[in-house]
Design a protein around this motif. Structure first.
Motif, PDB file in Angstrom:
ATOM      1  N   LEU A 209       0.838  -1.199   0.000  1.00 36.54           N
ATOM      2  CA  LEU A 209       0.000   0.000   0.000  1.00 36.54           C
ATOM      3  C   LEU A 209       0.874   1.251   0.000  1.00 36.54           C
ATOM      4  CD1 LEU A 209      -2.689  -1.166   2.598  1.00 36.54           C
ATOM      5  CD2 LEU A 209      -2.783  -1.305   0.100  1.00 36.54           C
ATOM      6  N   THR A 210       1.416   1.566  -1.178  1.00 32.68           N
ATOM      7  CA  THR A 210       2.180   2.800  -1.347  1.00 32.68           C
ATOM      8  C   THR A 210       1.589   3.570  -2.525  1.00 32.68           C
ATOM      9  OG1 THR A 210       3.815   1.738  -2.787  1.00 32.68           O
ATOM     10  CG2 THR A 210       4.308   1.805  -0.422  1.00 32.68           C
ATOM     11  N   TYR A 211       1.870   4.879  -2.542  1.00 34.57           N
ATOM     12  CA  TYR A 211       1.231   5.777  -3.505  1.00 34.57           C
ATOM     13  C   TYR A 211       2.285   6.689  -4.126  1.00 34.57           C
ATOM     14  CZ  TYR A 211      -2.133   4.173  -0.093  1.00 34.57           C
ATOM     15  OH  TYR A 211      -2.848   3.380   0.772  1.00 34.57           O
ATOM     16  N   GLY A 212       2.511   6.530  -5.411  1.00 37.53           N
ATOM     17  CA  GLY A 212       3.456   7.401  -6.107  1.00 37.53           C
ATOM     18  C   GLY A 212       4.882   6.893  -6.114  1.00 37.53           C
ATOM     19  N   ALA A 213       5.185   5.904  -5.294  1.00 44.26           N
ATOM     20  CA  ALA A 213       6.529   5.319  -5.256  1.00 44.26           C
ATOM     21  C   ALA A 213       6.394   3.849  -4.871  1.00 44.26           C
ATOM     22  CB  ALA A 213       7.412   6.048  -4.247  1.00 44.26           C
ATOM     23  N   ASP A 214       7.066   2.969  -5.607  1.00 45.52           N
ATOM     24  CA  ASP A 214       7.006   1.540  -5.298  1.00 45.52           C
ATOM     25  C   ASP A 214       7.743   1.250  -3.988  1.00 45.52           C
ATOM     26  OD1 ASP A 214       5.594   0.970  -7.599  1.00 45.52           O
ATOM     27  OD2 ASP A 214       7.398   0.530  -8.783  1.00 45.52           O
ATOM     28  N   HIS A 215       7.218   0.284  -3.246  1.00 46.17           N
ATOM     29  CA  HIS A 215       7.873  -0.123  -2.007  1.00 46.17           C
ATOM     30  C   HIS A 215       9.190  -0.820  -2.319  1.00 46.17           C
ATOM     31  CE1 HIS A 215       8.595  -1.772   1.935  1.00 46.17           C
ATOM     32  NE2 HIS A 215       8.574  -3.001   1.443  1.00 46.17           N
ATOM     33  N   VAL A 216      10.213  -0.495  -1.551  1.00 44.56           N
ATOM     34  CA  VAL A 216      11.514  -1.156  -1.654  1.00 44.56           C
ATOM     35  C   VAL A 216      11.813  -1.810  -0.313  1.00 44.56           C
ATOM     36  CG1 VAL A 216      13.985  -0.870  -2.061  1.00 44.56           C
ATOM     37  CG2 VAL A 216      12.344   0.526  -3.338  1.00 44.56           C
ATOM     38  N   SER A 217      12.137  -3.102  -0.345  1.00 43.66           N
ATOM     39  CA  SER A 217      12.513  -3.801   0.890  1.00 43.66           C
ATOM     40  C   SER A 217      14.002  -3.648   1.120  1.00 43.66           C
ATOM     41  CB  SER A 217      12.163  -5.285   0.789  1.00 43.66           C
ATOM     42  OG  SER A 217      12.678  -5.986   1.916  1.00 43.66           O
ATOM     43  N   ILE A 218      14.379  -3.314   2.346  1.00 39.47           N
ATOM     44  CA  ILE A 218      15.798  -3.192   2.668  1.00 39.47           C
ATOM     45  C   ILE A 218      16.514  -4.522   2.498  1.00 39.47           C
ATOM     46  CG2 ILE A 218      15.613  -3.647   5.168  1.00 39.47           C
ATOM     47  CD1 ILE A 218      17.652  -1.312   5.543  1.00 39.47           C
ATOM     48  N   ALA A 219      15.765  -5.626   2.586  1.00 33.22           N
ATOM     49  CA  ALA A 219      16.369  -6.952   2.412  1.00 33.22           C
ATOM     50  C   ALA A 219      16.857  -7.184   0.986  1.00 33.22           C
ATOM     51  CB  ALA A 219      15.372  -8.042   2.796  1.00 33.22           C
ATOM     52  N   SER A 220      16.346  -6.400   0.037  1.00 37.98           N
ATOM     53  CA  SER A 220      16.737  -6.571  -1.367  1.00 37.98           C
ATOM     54  C   SER A 220      18.058  -5.886  -1.697  1.00 37.98           C
ATOM     55  CB  SER A 220      15.640  -6.029  -2.290  1.00 37.98           C
ATOM     56  OG  SER A 220      15.562  -4.606  -2.206  1.00 37.98           O
ATOM     57  N   LEU A 221      18.584  -5.073  -0.777  1.00 40.78           N
ATOM     58  CA  LEU A 221      19.827  -4.353  -1.034  1.00 40.78           C
ATOM     59  C   LEU A 221      21.040  -5.250  -0.767  1.00 40.78           C
ATOM     60  CD1 LEU A 221      19.014  -0.871   0.552  1.00 40.78           C
ATOM     61  CD2 LEU A 221      18.621  -1.663  -1.785  1.00 40.78           C
ATOM     62  N   PRO A 222      22.137  -5.035  -1.492  1.00 44.92           N
ATOM     63  CA  PRO A 222      23.332  -5.881  -1.309  1.00 44.92           C
ATOM     64  C   PRO A 222      23.784  -5.943   0.141  1.00 44.92           C
ATOM     65  CG  PRO A 222      23.589  -4.453  -3.232  1.00 44.92           C
ATOM     66  CD  PRO A 222      22.329  -4.009  -2.537  1.00 44.92           C
ATOM     67  N   GLY A 223      24.025  -7.163   0.611  1.00 41.98           N
ATOM     68  CA  GLY A 223      24.538  -7.371   1.961  1.00 41.98           C
ATOM     69  C   GLY A 223      23.508  -7.320   3.066  1.00 41.98           C
ATOM     70  N   MET A 224      22.216  -7.133   2.720  1.00 48.78           N
ATOM     71  CA  MET A 224      21.206  -6.944   3.760  1.00 48.78           C
ATOM     72  C   MET A 224      20.318  -8.163   4.012  1.00 48.78           C
ATOM     73  SD  MET A 224      21.820  -4.174   5.208  1.00 48.78           S
ATOM     74  CE  MET A 224      20.381  -4.171   6.274  1.00 48.78           C
ATOM     75  N   LYS A 225      20.135  -9.022   3.033  1.00 45.60           N
ATOM     76  CA  LYS A 225      19.263 -10.178   3.256  1.00 45.60           C
ATOM     77  C   LYS A 225      19.761 -11.029   4.427  1.00 45.60           C
ATOM     78  CE  LYS A 225      17.597 -14.468   1.249  1.00 45.60           C
ATOM     79  NZ  LYS A 225      17.729 -15.447   0.151  1.00 45.60           N
ATOM     80  N   GLU A 226      21.075 -11.178   4.525  1.00 47.50           N
ATOM     81  CA  GLU A 226      21.652 -12.037   5.562  1.00 47.50           C
ATOM     82  C   GLU A 226      21.607 -11.425   6.955  1.00 47.50           C
ATOM     83  OE1 GLU A 226      25.207 -10.701   2.908  1.00 47.50           O
ATOM     84  OE2 GLU A 226      23.043 -10.948   2.716  1.00 47.50           O
ATOM     85  N   ARG A 227      21.200 -10.144   7.068  1.00 52.14           N
ATOM     86  CA  ARG A 227      21.111  -9.520   8.393  1.00 52.14           C
ATOM     87  C   ARG A 227      19.738  -8.916   8.640  1.00 52.14           C
ATOM     88  NH1 ARG A 227      24.995  -6.808  10.154  1.00 52.14           N
ATOM     89  NH2 ARG A 227      26.582  -7.597   8.750  1.00 52.14           N
ATOM     90  N   THR A 228      18.720  -9.352   7.858  1.00 49.23           N
ATOM     91  CA  THR A 228      17.378  -8.776   7.979  1.00 49.23           C
ATOM     92  C   THR A 228      16.332  -9.851   8.228  1.00 49.23           C
ATOM     93  OG1 THR A 228      17.949  -6.959   6.473  1.00 49.23           O
ATOM     94  CG2 THR A 228      15.602  -7.410   6.799  1.00 49.23           C
ATOM     95  N   ILE A 229      15.439  -9.567   9.185  1.00 50.88           N
ATOM     96  CA  ILE A 229      14.206 -10.338   9.336  1.00 50.88           C
ATOM     97  C   ILE A 229      13.102  -9.501   8.701  1.00 50.88           C
ATOM     98  CG2 ILE A 229      12.468 -11.245  10.954  1.00 50.88           C
ATOM     99  CD1 ILE A 229      14.954 -12.932  10.882  1.00 50.88           C
ATOM    100  N   LEU A 230      12.520 -10.001   7.636  1.00 49.17           N
ATOM    101  CA  LEU A 230      11.437  -9.309   6.941  1.00 49.17           C
ATOM    102  C   LEU A 230      10.107  -9.796   7.502  1.00 49.17           C
ATOM    103  CD1 LEU A 230      11.184  -8.794   3.080  1.00 49.17           C
ATOM    104  CD2 LEU A 230       9.190  -9.399   4.446  1.00 49.17           C
ATOM    105  N   ILE A 231       9.310  -8.868   8.013  1.00 52.01           N
ATOM    106  CA  ILE A 231       7.999  -9.189   8.581  1.00 52.01           C
ATOM    107  C   ILE A 231       6.914  -8.719   7.605  1.00 52.01           C
ATOM    108  CG2 ILE A 231       6.421  -8.857  10.538  1.00 52.01           C
ATOM    109  CD1 ILE A 231       9.036 -10.091  11.442  1.00 52.01           C
ATOM    110  N   ASN A 232       5.945  -9.589   7.347  1.00 56.47           N
ATOM    111  CA  ASN A 232       4.822  -9.187   6.499  1.00 56.47           C
ATOM    112  C   ASN A 232       3.622 -10.038   6.888  1.00 56.47           C
ATOM    113  OD1 ASN A 232       3.262  -7.999   4.435  1.00 56.47           O
ATOM    114  ND2 ASN A 232       5.012  -7.902   3.054  1.00 56.47           N
ATOM    115  N   GLY A 233       2.508  -9.847   6.185  1.00 60.62           N
ATOM    116  CA  GLY A 233       1.311 -10.608   6.517  1.00 60.62           C
ATOM    117  C   GLY A 233       0.168 -10.268   5.599  1.00 60.62           C
TER     118      GLY A 233
END
Length: 396
Positions: A209-233
């Motif tokens: 649910l974003t408006y005018g800009a697509d959501h970007v997950s920090i987990a998608s950035l280089p070096g971040m997936k291995e140090r991120t817990i992504l919460i959604n539902g």
């Protein structure tokens, strides 16, 4: 008799959101309009409900795997790859939970040792601070600023880090402000987290649910997936609040420990909800887009209306809340909300429910019909006008 209660739990304040929800319930007045609860006004799309009904008819009422239905974890993986450009192994990196709130709780419990510090940008969702305390951690509040559109800046993050910092919570798109973090903002934060070896809990429940800009997950950035817990539902985007279903994705070693806590405390998420959620992820994009467009129309209406009242209100680009300022009225947020409810029968949530820096603001949900919002804002405008013309503070 010995005190049966834990000192830790008795010192935690109850939710400020529920305080006003309960006030409305106690009034039992059909004329009250509540703009306080963050719950979609849409019914769960029929094809999702139908799958839940079908699963019951077929007798699919047994426990699932602790980590969730295999089919659901596969679809979560596909969904995140499609929408967030990040790929998770459904066998080892995904856990289905009882709502996103459980994922937050057990994620912190799995990562924290006593005394570890958790950085919590505020205003933000009410659960982060108490869940940190219950996990033995120490909450460190970062006060976000309206002048920065309530985004977390690299300067604010660096100023809050100490040798005890272990986890940064990223509550974007944000409840209550509607603020988002764009890719360039997240890249600054990611560099610091990697350099300082900080883990991230990224609550992305409003990511669709974003408006005018697509959501970007920090987990998608280089070096971040291995140090991120992504919460959604599923509660917000798919209008499935009562189905109580969320998920956490992250490194295998963290997810394994989260499953252990989930195993002993919960066993598994509701089976019927899990079958329904498979259909939501497979076929729900078009329905989510319809709801998002409706929220966007309401968002624009509210921003325009509050500015027309003479109240400052930055434009939110995510979730379904606006966060207007009432500082010009010389009333506390709690006082304004209480008197508005008494005088005009409109319930809103004081900004202080989401942290002390929310003083001077209100959270208004636009998960309500445009007709209800128009009626409610007419009443709010009348109340604001009255307050301006009675600066001595008389009760209406």
């Amino acid at each position: 008799m010995r005190n049966p209660l834990s000192k830790t739990i008795t010192q935690i304040k109850p939710s400020g959101i529920r305080k006003f929800f309960d006030l409305v319930t106690e009034m039992n007045d059909p004329d009250v309009i509540s703009l306080g609860v963050g719950e979609p006004d849409f019914d769960t799309p029929w094809f999702i409900r139908e799958e839940g009904i079908y699963s019951l008819e077929k007798g699919r009422t047994f426990y699932t795997s602790n980590s969730g239905l295999k089919e659901l974890r596969e679809e979560i993986s596909h969904y995140l790859e499609r929408h967030c450009n990040v790929t998770y192994d459904y066998q080892h990196e995904i856990l289905v939970t009882v709502g996103g709130s459980e994922a937050i709780d057990i994620g912190l419990r799995a990562m924290l040792d006593p005394g570890d510090e958790v950085l919590i940008p505020q205003p933000s969702y009410v659960s982060y601070e108490p869940c940190t305390i219950l996990a033995g951690g120490v909450p460190v509040i970062i006060n976000l600023k309206e002048k920065n559109e309530f985004r977390l800046t690299k300067e604010e993050l660096l100023a809050a880090i100490t040798p005890k910092t272990k986890v940064l919570i990223m509550p974007f798109p944000n409840n209550p402000t509607g603020a988002i973090m764009e890719k360039k903002d997240l890249e600054d934060i990611a560099r610091i987290c990697i350099e300082k070896d900080i883990f991230v809990m990224s609550d992305e429940i409003y990511g669709a649910l974003t408006y005018g800009a697509d959501h970007v997950s920090i987990a998608s950035l280089p070096g971040m997936k291995e140090r991120t817990i992504l919460i959604n539902g599923f509660s917000k985007a798919f209008a499935m609040t009562g189905w109580r279903l969320g998920y956490a994705c992250g490194p295998k070693d963290i997810i394994e420990q989260m499953i252990k806590i989930h195993q002993f405390a919960i066993m598994c998420a509701p089976t019927t909800s899990q079958y329904a959620a498979v259909q939501a992820l497979k076929y729900g994009d078009a329905e989510v887009e319809k709801m998002r467009q409706s929220y966007d129309q309401r968002r624009k209406f509210l921003v325009h209306t509050f500015r027309k009242m003479g109240l400052e209100c930055f434009e939110p680009f995510g979730a379904f809340y606006i966060f207007p300022s009432i500082k010009s009225l010389n009333m506390t947020s709690d006082e304004f909300a209480q008197k508005l409810l008494q005088a005009e029968k409109v319930a809103v949530v004081p900004g202080t429910a989401f942290g002390d820096c929310g003083e001077g603001f209100l959270r208004i949900s636009y998960a309500y019909s445009l007709e209800e919002l128009k009626t409610a804002t007419d009443r709010i405008a009348r109340f604001v006008d009255y307050v301006r013309n009675h600066p001595e503070g008389e009760t209406k």
